[in-house]
Design an enzyme around this catalytic site. Structure first.
Site, mmCIF file in Angstrom:
data_model
loop_
_atom_site.group_PDB
_atom_site.id
_atom_site.type_symbol
_atom_site.label_atom_id
_atom_site.label_comp_id
_atom_site.label_asym_id
_atom_site.label_seq_id
_atom_site.Cartn_x
_atom_site.Cartn_y
_atom_site.Cartn_z
ATOM 1 N N ASN A 1 -1.715 -2.411 13.239
ATOM 2 C CA ASN A 1 -3.170 -2.213 13.242
ATOM 3 C C ASN A 1 -3.584 -0.942 13.977
ATOM 4 O O ASN A 1 -4.419 -0.182 13.500
ATOM 5 C CB ASN A 1 -3.873 -3.431 13.850
ATOM 6 C CG ASN A 1 -3.602 -4.690 13.037
ATOM 7 O OD1 ASN A 1 -3.080 -4.609 11.927
ATOM 8 N ND2 ASN A 1 -3.942 -5.847 13.584
ATOM 9 N N SER B 1 0.825 -1.210 0.000
ATOM 10 C CA SER B 1 0.000 0.000 0.000
ATOM 11 C C SER B 1 0.858 1.259 0.000
ATOM 12 O O SER B 1 0.327 2.366 0.066
ATOM 13 C CB SER B 1 -0.936 -0.007 1.212
ATOM 14 O OG SER B 1 -0.195 -0.178 2.406
ATOM 15 N N GLU C 1 -19.973 21.641 -14.681
ATOM 16 C CA GLU C 1 -20.316 20.284 -15.121
ATOM 17 C C GLU C 1 -19.409 19.247 -14.474
ATOM 18 O O GLU C 1 -19.850 18.173 -14.059
ATOM 19 C CB GLU C 1 -20.210 20.178 -16.647
ATOM 20 C CG GLU C 1 -21.268 20.986 -17.385
ATOM 21 C CD GLU C 1 -20.969 21.074 -18.869
ATOM 22 O OE1 GLU C 1 -21.088 20.054 -19.568
ATOM 23 O OE2 GLU C 1 -20.604 22.165 -19.335
ATOM 24 N N TYR D 1 -9.000 -6.418 12.973
ATOM 25 C CA TYR D 1 -8.443 -5.966 11.698
ATOM 26 C C TYR D 1 -8.533 -7.067 10.651
ATOM 27 O O TYR D 1 -8.320 -8.242 10.917
ATOM 28 C CB TYR D 1 -6.972 -5.551 11.875
ATOM 29 C CG TYR D 1 -6.326 -5.111 10.571
ATOM 30 C CD1 TYR D 1 -6.475 -3.803 10.127
ATOM 31 C CD2 TYR D 1 -5.607 -6.004 9.781
ATOM 32 C CE1 TYR D 1 -5.905 -3.389 8.921
ATOM 33 C CE2 TYR D 1 -5.037 -5.602 8.580
ATOM 34 C CZ TYR D 1 -5.191 -4.292 8.150
ATOM 35 O OH TYR D 1 -4.638 -3.888 6.966
ATOM 36 N N LYS E 1 -19.474 28.879 -28.762
ATOM 37 C CA LYS E 1 -19.725 28.203 -27.493
ATOM 38 C C LYS E 1 -18.911 28.757 -26.339
ATOM 39 O O LYS E 1 -17.734 29.085 -26.473
ATOM 40 C CB LYS E 1 -19.430 26.693 -27.621
ATOM 41 C CG LYS E 1 -20.407 25.942 -28.479
ATOM 42 C CD LYS E 1 -21.805 25.884 -27.898
ATOM 43 C CE LYS E 1 -21.902 24.943 -26.738
ATOM 44 N NZ LYS E 1 -21.941 23.537 -27.148
#
Ligand code: ARG
Length: 457
Positions: free
Chosen positions: A110, A23, A290, A317, A283
């Site tokens: 943890n 990670s 948006e 965990y 335009k």
């Protein structure tokens, strides 16, 4: 690659498994919190005599040097490490030798990861709060500027009753004020300390969890060690507060898109916050609004993703929980960008009061005021309502509006009508006489602005 946690397994994991499991590519952003948390932990270990005081000092200095080097760029993240926690501990041990290996006493990744995430998100909440406040300043400034600018208020996107642009803007001012409140509330439950819960069942060492919590600016600790490492409510609360905030921005965006269309032309967005078309030279597209509307779906997705991840997880965990970070990081990143762009877009937009006024004159938005005038002159509301409706129908068939209908025609429907009716249905008067609290009068909008500014103070 052999792991620091090699124990019963030889720790020689497959490359594919490492890539899948690691990670560090997204949790390295918590390096400051990880190091600060470790410093508090080392200090507690020293203070409680679990390690020597001098060892605690060595650990803290070592951690500080890692922090300094990461900030200066002298040290880079090692992407082969599993996560930010392993990386810091590995560098610490490289630099300090055996003392470095003592840091993880009476701790687990943890409780460590839960702590890091709480500290990290508390800071993000502060930043987001700052951006909402800036947006609120832009909104209240515009509301002040346009507090007397009449526009049609809508229900069912049908012209309904007269309001002002300032009044309409302040509706968003109130929503954003509640967003601030929700974030402040969520921060309270985020800054509660899990450190010392260890893997799940606490520890046999005589630790002092309050000492660590206080060092980290947390006034409370999680009171059950299983809950302490498993609780991700603070992430969900934040995601849900952010989803609600985005819903507000999305509704606001939708209106900005409508208002800037040729069909409405109530506002003009600044060139700085619009785009052109690669083919159609005429335009001017409200891309910012948006995109904010579009990104709302993404933040909702982050909330749903984490709710779903947590659903059905047994205590305590589980590795599933590593999925919390990408969802919550994506949401905070998205929201911060949206808020900043939105503030610029609002601060630079201009209203087109003439067009608002024209639209307000066309939709019979004073029909309620006409009925109210009859009521004030003695008719029950239902009868007055019916007459006003018939008069609107008459106007429609004759292609005119209530303001221009001759008094003789009014009198065909009720002999209560006098010249006075025209001032009662004048749009400016219609707004000025809606004196109930929270309404569109200039004084009421000013009070709303003052309330928001008070909340910001
Ligand atoms: N990278 C892990 C996470 O984000 C840290 C905690 C790892 N704990 C463990 N028991 N494997 O959740």
């Amino acid at each position: 690659m052999a792991k620091m946690w090699a124990g019963v397994t030889d720790g020689n994991t497959a490359q594919l498994a490492d890539d899948f499991n690691s990670s560090i590519r997204f949790d390295s952003r918590m390096y400051r919190q990880d190091i600060t948390g470790s410093m508090a932990h080392a200090a507690m270990l020293g203070a409680k005599g679990i390690i020597e005081q001098s060892e605690a000092e060595t650990l803290i200095d070592g951690l500080q040097s890692i922090l300094d080097d990461l900030v200066s760029g002298a040290l880079a993240f090692d992407m082969t490490c599993e996560d930010i926690h392993m990386f810091v501990e590995q560098v610490l041990t490289e630099r300090l030798g055996d003392v470095g290996k003592k840091l993880h006493t009476a701790r687990s990744r943890n409780d460590q990861v839960a702590l890091d995430l709480r500290l990290y998100l508390a800071e993000e909440i502060d930043q987001i709060t700052g951006y909402i406040r800036e947006l609120l300043v832009a909104v209240t400034d515009k509301a002040e500027q346009y507090k007397a600018t009449i526009m049609p208020g809508y229900t069912h996107l049908q012209r309904a009753q007269p309001i002002t642009f300032g009044h309409h803007l302040m509706a968003y001012g109130m929503m954003l004020t509640r967003d601030l409140d929700r974030l402040a509330d969520c921060k309270k439950r985020t800054l509660v300390s899990p450190i010392g819960c260890c893997a799940l069942a606490g520890t046999t060492y005589d630790t002092d969890r309050h000492f660590e919590a206080e060092k980290l600016g947390m006034s409370e600790i999680l009171r059950n060690s299983l809950d302490g490492v498993s609780d991700r409510d603070f992430c969900l609360e934040l995601l849900s507060a952010l989803a609600t905030l985005m819903m507000h921005l999305s509704r606001f965006s939708e209106e900005i898109i409508l208002w800037s269309s040729w069909e409405f032309k109530f506002i003009q967005l600044s060139d700085a916050y619009t785009t052109g078309s690669s083919i159609m030279p005429q335009k001017k597209n409200p891309d910012m609004a948006e995109l904010v509307r579009g990104k709302t779906g993404r933040v909702y997705g982050d909330l749903m993703a984490l709710l779903t991840t947590l659903k059905g997880l047994p205590l305590a965990y589980n590795k599933d929980m590593q999925e919390d970070k990408e969802a919550v990081f994506d949401a905070v990143d998205t929201v911060k960008m949206c808020l900043q762009v939105f503030t610029g877009m609002i601060a630079t937009l201009t209203a087109l009061p003439e067009n608002m006024k024209k639209a307000a004159q066309k939709g019979f938005i004073n029909a309620t005021d006409l009925a109210d005038w009859l009521v004030k002159n003695g008719l029950p509301f239902r009868s007055a309502y019916k007459i006003a409706g018939q008069l609107v129908a008459r106007c429609l068939s004759e292609g005119t509006v209530l303001e221009d209908l001759p008094l003789e025609v009014y009198k065909e429907y009720s002999d209560l009508f006098t010249e006075e009716v025209y001032s009662a249905i004048d749009l400016t008067a219609c707004v000025a006489t809606r004196i109930s609290e929270g309404g569109p009068t200039v004084a009421s909008v000013e009070a709303q602005i003052a309330y928001v500014k008070d909340c910001l103070a």
